[in-house]
Design a protein around this motif. Sequence first.
Motif, PDB file in Angstrom:
ATOM      1  N   GLY A  44      59.372  -3.277  39.022  1.00 46.45           N
ATOM      2  CA  GLY A  44      58.485  -3.043  38.234  1.00 46.45           C
ATOM      3  C   GLY A  44      57.369  -2.749  39.848  1.00 46.45           C
ATOM      4  O   GLY A  44      57.379  -4.125  40.215  1.00 46.45           O
ATOM      5  N   GLY A  45      56.025  -2.205  39.199  1.00 44.52           N
ATOM      6  CA  GLY A  45      55.130  -1.871  39.950  1.00 44.52           C
ATOM      7  C   GLY A  45      53.991  -3.133  39.565  1.00 44.52           C
ATOM      8  O   GLY A  45      54.079  -3.839  39.196  1.00 44.52           O
ATOM      9  N   ALA A  46      52.897  -3.558  40.928  1.00 48.95           N
ATOM     10  CA  ALA A  46      51.975  -5.112  40.475  1.00 48.95           C
ATOM     11  C   ALA A  46      50.984  -4.697  40.555  1.00 48.95           C
ATOM     12  O   ALA A  46      50.594  -3.240  41.691  1.00 48.95           O
ATOM     13  N   SER A  47      50.019  -5.497  40.436  1.00 47.11           N
ATOM     14  CA  SER A  47      48.731  -5.154  40.457  1.00 47.11           C
ATOM     15  C   SER A  47      48.683  -5.927  42.041  1.00 47.11           C
ATOM     16  O   SER A  47      49.746  -6.659  42.905  1.00 47.11           O
ATOM     17  N   GLU A  48      47.960  -5.334  42.973  1.00 44.28           N
ATOM     18  CA  GLU A  48      47.743  -5.323  44.456  1.00 44.28           C
ATOM     19  C   GLU A  48      47.503  -7.331  44.436  1.00 44.28           C
ATOM     20  O   GLU A  48      47.012  -7.731  43.974  1.00 44.28           O
TER      21      GLU A  48
ATOM     22  N   GLY B 222      46.532  -9.118  46.223  1.00 39.90           N
ATOM     23  CA  GLY B 222      44.517  -9.777  47.173  1.00 39.90           C
ATOM     24  C   GLY B 222      43.803  -9.817  45.479  1.00 39.90           C
ATOM     25  O   GLY B 222      42.806 -10.543  45.507  1.00 39.90           O
ATOM     26  N   LYS B 223      43.887  -9.270  44.571  1.00 35.35           N
ATOM     27  CA  LYS B 223      43.405  -9.243  43.416  1.00 35.35           C
ATOM     28  C   LYS B 223      44.168  -9.920  41.383  1.00 35.35           C
ATOM     29  O   LYS B 223      43.473  -9.208  41.414  1.00 35.35           O
ATOM     30  N   ARG B 224      45.055 -10.738  42.109  1.00 35.94           N
ATOM     31  CA  ARG B 224      46.005 -11.352  41.813  1.00 35.94           C
ATOM     32  C   ARG B 224      44.681 -12.577  40.499  1.00 35.94           C
ATOM     33  O   ARG B 224      43.897 -13.127  41.543  1.00 35.94           O
ATOM     34  N   GLY B 225      44.757 -12.341  38.981  1.00 32.16           N
ATOM     35  CA  GLY B 225      43.823 -13.604  38.974  1.00 32.16           C
ATOM     36  C   GLY B 225      42.489 -12.842  38.753  1.00 32.16           C
ATOM     37  O   GLY B 225      41.372 -13.530  38.202  1.00 32.16           O
ATOM     38  N   LEU B 226      42.925 -11.928  39.104  1.00 32.92           N
ATOM     39  CA  LEU B 226      41.400 -10.820  39.309  1.00 32.92           C
ATOM     40  C   LEU B 226      40.996 -10.468  38.231  1.00 32.92           C
ATOM     41  O   LEU B 226      39.611  -9.824  37.397  1.00 32.92           O
ATOM     42  N   GLY B 227      41.713  -9.660  37.333  1.00 33.40           N
ATOM     43  CA  GLY B 227      41.599  -8.823  36.356  1.00 33.40           C
ATOM     44  C   GLY B 227      41.792  -7.645  36.638  1.00 33.40           C
ATOM     45  O   GLY B 227      40.803  -6.836  36.344  1.00 33.40           O
ATOM     46  N   ASP B 228      43.135  -7.637  37.917  1.00 31.97           N
ATOM     47  CA  ASP B 228      42.742  -6.147  38.341  1.00 31.97           C
ATOM     48  C   ASP B 228      43.627  -5.219  37.164  1.00 31.97           C
ATOM     49  O   ASP B 228      44.503  -5.576  36.512  1.00 31.97           O
ATOM     50  N   PHE B 229      43.547  -3.660  37.812  1.00 33.72           N
ATOM     51  CA  PHE B 229      44.158  -2.594  36.630  1.00 33.72           C
ATOM     52  C   PHE B 229      45.660  -2.881  36.002  1.00 33.72           C
ATOM     53  O   PHE B 229      46.667  -3.124  37.285  1.00 33.72           O
ATOM     54  N   GLN B 230      45.864  -3.108  34.994  1.00 35.95           N
ATOM     55  CA  GLN B 230      47.073  -3.353  34.561  1.00 35.95           C
ATOM     56  C   GLN B 230      47.926  -4.611  34.760  1.00 35.95           C
ATOM     57  O   GLN B 230      49.080  -4.546  35.049  1.00 35.95           O
ATOM     58  N   GLU B 231      46.704  -5.963  35.203  1.00 34.73           N
ATOM     59  CA  GLU B 231      47.447  -7.404  35.596  1.00 34.73           C
ATOM     60  C   GLU B 231      47.582  -7.934  34.172  1.00 34.73           C
ATOM     61  O   GLU B 231      47.347  -7.360  33.339  1.00 34.73           O
ATOM     62  N   MET B 232      49.367  -8.370  34.342  1.00 33.02           N
ATOM     63  CA  MET B 232      49.515  -8.592  33.139  1.00 33.02           C
ATOM     64  C   MET B 232      51.162 -10.160  33.413  1.00 33.02           C
ATOM     65  O   MET B 232      50.937  -9.618  34.783  1.00 33.02           O
ATOM     66  N   PRO B 233      51.456 -10.629  32.776  1.00 32.39           N
ATOM     67  CA  PRO B 233      52.095 -11.931  33.173  1.00 32.39           C
ATOM     68  C   PRO B 233      53.771 -10.824  33.694  1.00 32.39           C
ATOM     69  O   PRO B 233      54.669 -11.323  33.205  1.00 32.39           O
ATOM     70  N   GLN B 234      54.259  -9.990  34.113  1.00 32.81           N
ATOM     71  CA  GLN B 234      55.162  -9.331  34.162  1.00 32.81           C
ATOM     72  C   GLN B 234      56.459 -10.742  34.746  1.00 32.81           C
ATOM     73  O   GLN B 234      57.380 -10.062  33.589  1.00 32.81           O
ATOM     74  N   VAL B 235      56.551 -10.790  35.340  1.00 31.33           N
ATOM     75  CA  VAL B 235      57.327 -11.660  35.172  1.00 31.33           C
ATOM     76  C   VAL B 235      58.407 -12.303  34.232  1.00 31.33           C
ATOM     77  O   VAL B 235      59.087 -13.055  34.010  1.00 31.33           O
ATOM     78  N   GLN B 236      57.221 -13.205  34.022  1.00 30.33           N
ATOM     79  CA  GLN B 236      56.882 -13.920  33.067  1.00 30.33           C
ATOM     80  C   GLN B 236      57.747 -12.899  31.033  1.00 30.33           C
ATOM     81  O   GLN B 236      58.379 -14.042  30.626  1.00 30.33           O
ATOM     82  N   SER B 237      57.496 -12.188  32.067  1.00 31.42           N
ATOM     83  CA  SER B 237      56.915 -11.302  30.260  1.00 31.42           C
ATOM     84  C   SER B 237      58.874 -10.824  30.248  1.00 31.42           C
ATOM     85  O   SER B 237      59.498 -10.723  29.182  1.00 31.42           O
ATOM     86  N   VAL B 238      59.780 -10.369  31.583  1.00 28.62           N
ATOM     87  CA  VAL B 238      60.972 -10.283  31.621  1.00 28.62           C
ATOM     88  C   VAL B 238      61.909 -11.694  31.851  1.00 28.62           C
ATOM     89  O   VAL B 238      63.260 -11.025  31.199  1.00 28.62           O
ATOM     90  N   ALA B 239      61.524 -12.378  31.978  1.00 29.48           N
ATOM     91  CA  ALA B 239      61.809 -13.463  32.627  1.00 29.48           C
ATOM     92  C   ALA B 239      63.284 -13.886  31.023  1.00 29.48           C
ATOM     93  O   ALA B 239      64.913 -14.231  31.412  1.00 29.48           O
ATOM     94  N   PRO B 240      62.891 -14.009  29.997  1.00 29.44           N
ATOM     95  CA  PRO B 240      64.130 -14.292  29.033  1.00 29.44           C
ATOM     96  C   PRO B 240      64.714 -13.723  29.205  1.00 29.44           C
ATOM     97  O   PRO B 240      65.999 -13.944  28.371  1.00 29.44           O
ATOM     98  N   PHE B 241      64.991 -12.276  29.617  1.00 34.60           N
ATOM     99  CA  PHE B 241      66.083 -11.309  29.407  1.00 34.60           C
ATOM    100  C   PHE B 241      66.648 -11.061  30.457  1.00 34.60           C
ATOM    101  O   PHE B 241      67.224 -10.072  30.620  1.00 34.60           O
TER     102      PHE B 241
END
Length: 134
Positions: A99-103, A105-124
């Motif tokens: 999966g792609g990711a937000s920049e 340097g902008k993590r934690g600042l509400g960058d475009f489509q920033e989500m906890p992706q790693v945590q979301s897929v980890a159970p699977f």
Amino acid sequence: MATIDGGTLLLRTLEALGVEHLFQVLGDPLAPIAMANLRQGPTAYNFRHEQAAAMAAQAYGYMNRRLGVALVPSGPAVTNAITGLATAWSNAWPMLLLGGASETGKRGLGDFQEMPQVQSVAPFCKWAAAVDRT
């Protein structure tokens, strides 16, 4: 010394692993991979929805007993792909979701489509991580 961009490095790694097909939905975070794929790399199949790309990758893994690779943009695209990932995980079919990711340097600042992706897929999956640099 020659330099190599991340997209080219990723595609060379996938080829070294024997990956011949990518099931993808292209988006802005994936531009370096898409550009590198125009020069070399696995055959890419484009889909209109991330769930369809992930389901194709898991079906490929099941049918061929080879790694099925889904490539999707960031944020909701990754969460849309979880159904295919979960299906592969529950059946022990070989699949890789990229999966792609937000920049960075902008993590934690509400960058475009920033989500906890790693945590979301980890159970699977066996392993989930974010890559911050080439």
